[in-house]
Design a protein around this motif. Structure first.
Motif, mmCIF file in Angstrom:
data_model
loop_
_atom_site.group_PDB
_atom_site.id
_atom_site.type_symbol
_atom_site.label_atom_id
_atom_site.label_comp_id
_atom_site.label_asym_id
_atom_site.label_seq_id
_atom_site.Cartn_x
_atom_site.Cartn_y
_atom_site.Cartn_z
ATOM 1 N N LEU A 51 0.826 -1.199 0.000
ATOM 2 C CA LEU A 51 0.000 0.000 0.000
ATOM 3 C C LEU A 51 0.865 1.254 0.000
ATOM 4 C CD1 LEU A 51 -2.787 1.244 -0.005
ATOM 5 C CD2 LEU A 51 -2.846 1.025 2.492
ATOM 6 N N LEU A 52 1.988 1.224 0.713
ATOM 7 C CA LEU A 52 2.893 2.369 0.705
ATOM 8 C C LEU A 52 3.403 2.632 -0.711
ATOM 9 C CD1 LEU A 52 4.598 4.581 1.970
ATOM 10 C CD2 LEU A 52 6.249 2.817 2.680
ATOM 11 N N SER A 53 3.789 1.588 -1.425
ATOM 12 C CA SER A 53 4.241 1.747 -2.814
ATOM 13 C C SER A 53 3.146 2.370 -3.672
ATOM 14 C CB SER A 53 4.652 0.392 -3.394
ATOM 15 O OG SER A 53 5.786 -0.121 -2.749
ATOM 16 N N ARG A 54 1.913 1.914 -3.470
ATOM 17 C CA ARG A 54 0.796 2.423 -4.266
ATOM 18 C C ARG A 54 0.560 3.902 -3.988
ATOM 19 N NH1 ARG A 54 -4.120 -0.704 -2.726
ATOM 20 N NH2 ARG A 54 -2.788 -2.399 -3.463
ATOM 21 N N ARG A 55 0.579 4.278 -2.700
ATOM 22 C CA ARG A 55 0.345 5.675 -2.355
ATOM 23 C C ARG A 55 1.478 6.564 -2.878
ATOM 24 N NH1 ARG A 55 -4.020 4.063 -2.043
ATOM 25 N NH2 ARG A 55 -5.335 3.914 -0.194
ATOM 26 N N LEU A 56 2.708 6.113 -2.813
ATOM 27 C CA LEU A 56 3.817 6.897 -3.345
ATOM 28 C C LEU A 56 3.662 7.090 -4.849
ATOM 29 C CD1 LEU A 56 6.793 5.368 -1.328
ATOM 30 C CD2 LEU A 56 5.994 7.741 -1.201
ATOM 31 N N HIS A 57 3.247 6.036 -5.542
ATOM 32 C CA HIS A 57 3.037 6.136 -6.977
ATOM 33 C C HIS A 57 1.952 7.168 -7.282
ATOM 34 C CE1 HIS A 57 2.768 4.930 -11.171
ATOM 35 N NE2 HIS A 57 1.463 4.775 -11.026
ATOM 36 N N GLN A 58 0.872 7.152 -6.498
ATOM 37 C CA GLN A 58 -0.208 8.116 -6.718
ATOM 38 C C GLN A 58 0.266 9.545 -6.477
ATOM 39 O OE1 GLN A 58 -2.882 6.282 -3.902
ATOM 40 N NE2 GLN A 58 -4.183 5.426 -5.514
ATOM 41 N N LEU A 59 1.087 9.744 -5.440
ATOM 42 C CA LEU A 59 1.578 11.079 -5.125
ATOM 43 C C LEU A 59 2.558 11.574 -6.181
ATOM 44 C CD1 LEU A 59 2.024 10.652 -1.273
ATOM 45 C CD2 LEU A 59 0.380 12.170 -2.400
ATOM 46 N N VAL A 60 3.371 10.670 -6.705
ATOM 47 C CA VAL A 60 4.281 11.042 -7.795
ATOM 48 C C VAL A 60 3.478 11.438 -9.030
ATOM 49 C CG1 VAL A 60 6.020 10.162 -9.405
ATOM 50 C CG2 VAL A 60 6.240 9.692 -6.946
ATOM 51 N N ARG A 61 2.478 10.623 -9.354
ATOM 52 C CA ARG A 61 1.654 10.885 -10.539
ATOM 53 C C ARG A 61 0.899 12.203 -10.405
ATOM 54 N NH1 ARG A 61 -2.032 6.036 -11.531
ATOM 55 N NH2 ARG A 61 -3.215 7.054 -9.876
ATOM 56 N N ALA A 62 0.536 12.571 -9.176
ATOM 57 C CA ALA A 62 -0.212 13.807 -8.948
ATOM 58 C C ALA A 62 0.698 15.028 -8.870
ATOM 59 C CB ALA A 62 -1.019 13.686 -7.656
ATOM 60 N N GLY A 63 2.009 14.826 -8.921
ATOM 61 C CA GLY A 63 2.931 15.953 -8.873
ATOM 62 C C GLY A 63 3.214 16.467 -7.484
ATOM 63 N N VAL A 65 5.009 14.602 -5.244
ATOM 64 C CA VAL A 65 6.301 14.008 -4.875
ATOM 65 C C VAL A 65 7.085 13.720 -6.154
ATOM 66 C CG1 VAL A 65 7.425 12.014 -3.757
ATOM 67 C CG2 VAL A 65 5.325 12.978 -2.783
ATOM 68 N N GLU A 66 8.404 13.868 -6.068
ATOM 69 C CA GLU A 66 9.288 13.455 -7.148
ATOM 70 C C GLU A 66 10.077 12.233 -6.708
ATOM 71 O OE1 GLU A 66 11.727 16.850 -7.920
ATOM 72 O OE2 GLU A 66 10.353 17.669 -9.429
ATOM 73 N N ARG A 67 10.272 11.302 -7.640
ATOM 74 C CA ARG A 67 11.049 10.087 -7.372
ATOM 75 C C ARG A 67 12.436 10.267 -7.982
ATOM 76 N NH1 ARG A 67 11.736 4.801 -9.779
ATOM 77 N NH2 ARG A 67 11.761 3.151 -8.185
ATOM 78 N N TYR A 76 12.292 9.785 -2.340
ATOM 79 C CA TYR A 76 11.020 10.438 -2.636
ATOM 80 C C TYR A 76 11.052 11.819 -1.983
ATOM 81 C CZ TYR A 76 9.565 5.795 -4.054
ATOM 82 O OH TYR A 76 9.485 4.580 -4.694
ATOM 83 N N VAL A 77 10.970 12.854 -2.801
ATOM 84 C CA VAL A 77 11.160 14.226 -2.334
ATOM 85 C C VAL A 77 9.915 15.048 -2.653
ATOM 86 C CG1 VAL A 77 12.603 16.291 -2.520
ATOM 87 C CG2 VAL A 77 13.644 14.010 -2.722
ATOM 88 N N PRO A 78 9.346 15.738 -1.663
ATOM 89 C CA PRO A 78 8.168 16.560 -1.948
ATOM 90 C C PRO A 78 8.489 17.677 -2.944
ATOM 91 C CG PRO A 78 8.437 16.232 0.420
ATOM 92 C CD PRO A 78 9.690 15.736 -0.227
ATOM 93 N N THR A 79 7.588 17.914 -3.863
ATOM 94 C CA THR A 79 7.662 19.059 -4.764
ATOM 95 C C THR A 79 7.140 20.287 -4.023
ATOM 96 O OG1 THR A 79 5.430 18.676 -5.569
ATOM 97 C CG2 THR A 79 7.224 17.561 -6.746
ATOM 98 N N GLN A 80 7.061 21.415 -4.704
ATOM 99 C CA GLN A 80 6.460 22.591 -4.073
ATOM 100 C C GLN A 80 5.032 22.282 -3.628
ATOM 101 O OE1 GLN A 80 6.635 26.249 -6.300
ATOM 102 N NE2 GLN A 80 5.085 27.252 -5.043
ATOM 103 N N ALA A 81 4.302 21.540 -4.458
ATOM 104 C CA ALA A 81 2.927 21.173 -4.082
ATOM 105 C C ALA A 81 2.921 20.353 -2.795
ATOM 106 C CB ALA A 81 2.262 20.399 -5.213
ATOM 107 N N GLY A 82 3.893 19.455 -2.660
ATOM 108 C CA GLY A 82 3.978 18.650 -1.457
ATOM 109 C C GLY A 82 4.375 19.468 -0.243
ATOM 110 N N ARG A 83 5.346 20.360 -0.431
ATOM 111 C CA ARG A 83 5.805 21.184 0.695
ATOM 112 C C ARG A 83 4.702 22.104 1.193
ATOM 113 N NH1 ARG A 83 10.219 21.524 -2.828
ATOM 114 N NH2 ARG A 83 9.712 23.674 -3.406
#
Length: 228
Positions: A51-63, A65-67, A76-83
Motif C-alpha cells: 500500500l505504501l508503494s501504491r500511495r507513493l506512486h499516486q503522489l508522484v503521478r499527482a505531482g 512528490v518526485e522520485r 522520494y522528495v516533496p515538490t512545491q505542491a507537497g511542501r
C-alpha cells in the motif's frame, strides 16, 4: 486518485487525492524529512509495503512528490505542491490535539514514539561523543519493551535490538505517560515526580535528559479552555 466527488469546490478536488487511507500520513512523513522507502516504513509501521508503494506512486503521478533514482538509491522528495501541505498537516494536528478525545491503548505505539523522538533531538544539548538512551516500557509486550536511541555526531538512530554500545541513561516509563509528555499533556517534572517515568544513570545525565529533546511540534498547541 480517489473517486471524484463531482464538485468544483477546491476542497473537494483536493480531497479526491488526499482523503484515501494513509495518504496524508505518507505526506506527513515526507515533509518531516523521510525520503527512502525504509524510512517511510519506520514512520508508518502498520502500513503494508504494498500500500505504501501504491500511495507513493499516486503522489508522484499527482505531482506532489518526485522520485529520484541514483543507482540503487531511490528517494522520494516533496515538490512545491507537497511542501505546501506542511501547514495543512500542522493545522490538522493542532485541531486533533485540541478536539479529539483521549488516545486509546491501540493508538500507543513505542516504535512510532521513538521514531518521532529521534527527529527531535536537540544535538546542541547532548554531550559530545556517542550517547545511548535505553527506553524500557514496562506496560507493553516483551517484544516491544526495549528500545535504544543512539545519538552521535549530529545524527540519531532508533534500534529495537541492543546496539552493543554502553548505555548512558535508561528511561523506565509507562508508554502512555511518555506519549503524554511528548504531546505536551504531561510535563517532564510531573512525570518524574509521579513515578510514571523514571531515569537511571549518572545524576548529571539524568537531570539533563529532558533538554536533549525538543518536544513534538504539537506540544505547544493551546488546549481548549474547560467550560466554567
Amino acid at each position: 486518485m480517489g473517486a471524484s466527488y463531482h464538485q468544483f469546490c477546491p476542497v473537494a478536488k483536493a480531497m479526491e487525492l488526499l482523503d484515501e487511507r494513509w495518504t496524508l500520513l505518507v505526506v506527513r512523513e515526507l515533509v518531516s524529512g523521510s525520503e527512502r522507502f525504509n524510512e517511510l516504513r519506520r514512520g508508518l509501521p502498520r502500513m503494508s509495503p504494498t500500500l505504501l508503494s501504491r500511495r507513493l506512486h499516486q503522489l508522484v503521478r499527482a505531482g506532489v512528490v518526485e522520485r529520484h533514482v541514483d543507482g540503487a538509491d531511490v528517494r522520494y522528495v516533496p515538490t512545491q505542491a507537497g511542501r505546501e501541505l506542511r501547514p495543512v498537516l500542522e493545522a490538522l494536528g493542532a485541531w486533533g490535539v485540541r478536539w479529539i478525545g483521549e488516545l486509546g491503548d491501540a493508538d500507543l505505539d513505542p516504535k512510532l514514539l521513538l521514531w518521532d523522538m529521534h527527529r527531535h533531538v536537540n544535538h546542541n544539548a547532548v554531550p559530545a561523543g556517542r550517547t545511548v538512551v535505553q527506553f524500557r516500557f514496562r506496560d507493553v509486550p516483551a517484544d516491544l519493551r526495549d528500545w535504544w536511541l543512539v545519538i552521535h555526531t549530529g545524527e540519531a538512530d532508533v534500534c529495537d535490538v541492543d546496539p552493543g554500545h554502553g548505555v548512558s541513561v535508561t528511561v523506565h516509563a509507562d508508554l502512555r505517560a511518555l506519549v503524554s509528555v511528548w504531546l505536551g499533556d504531561l510535563s517532564w517534572p510531573n512525570a518524574l515526580r509521579g513515578g510514571a517515568v523514571e531515569v537511571a544513570g549518572p545524576e548529571a545525565l539524568r537531570r539533563a535528559l529532558p533538554r536533549w529533546f525538543t518536544l513534538s511540534e504539537f506540544a505547544a498547541v493551546p488546549r481548549p479552555t474547560a467550560p466554567a
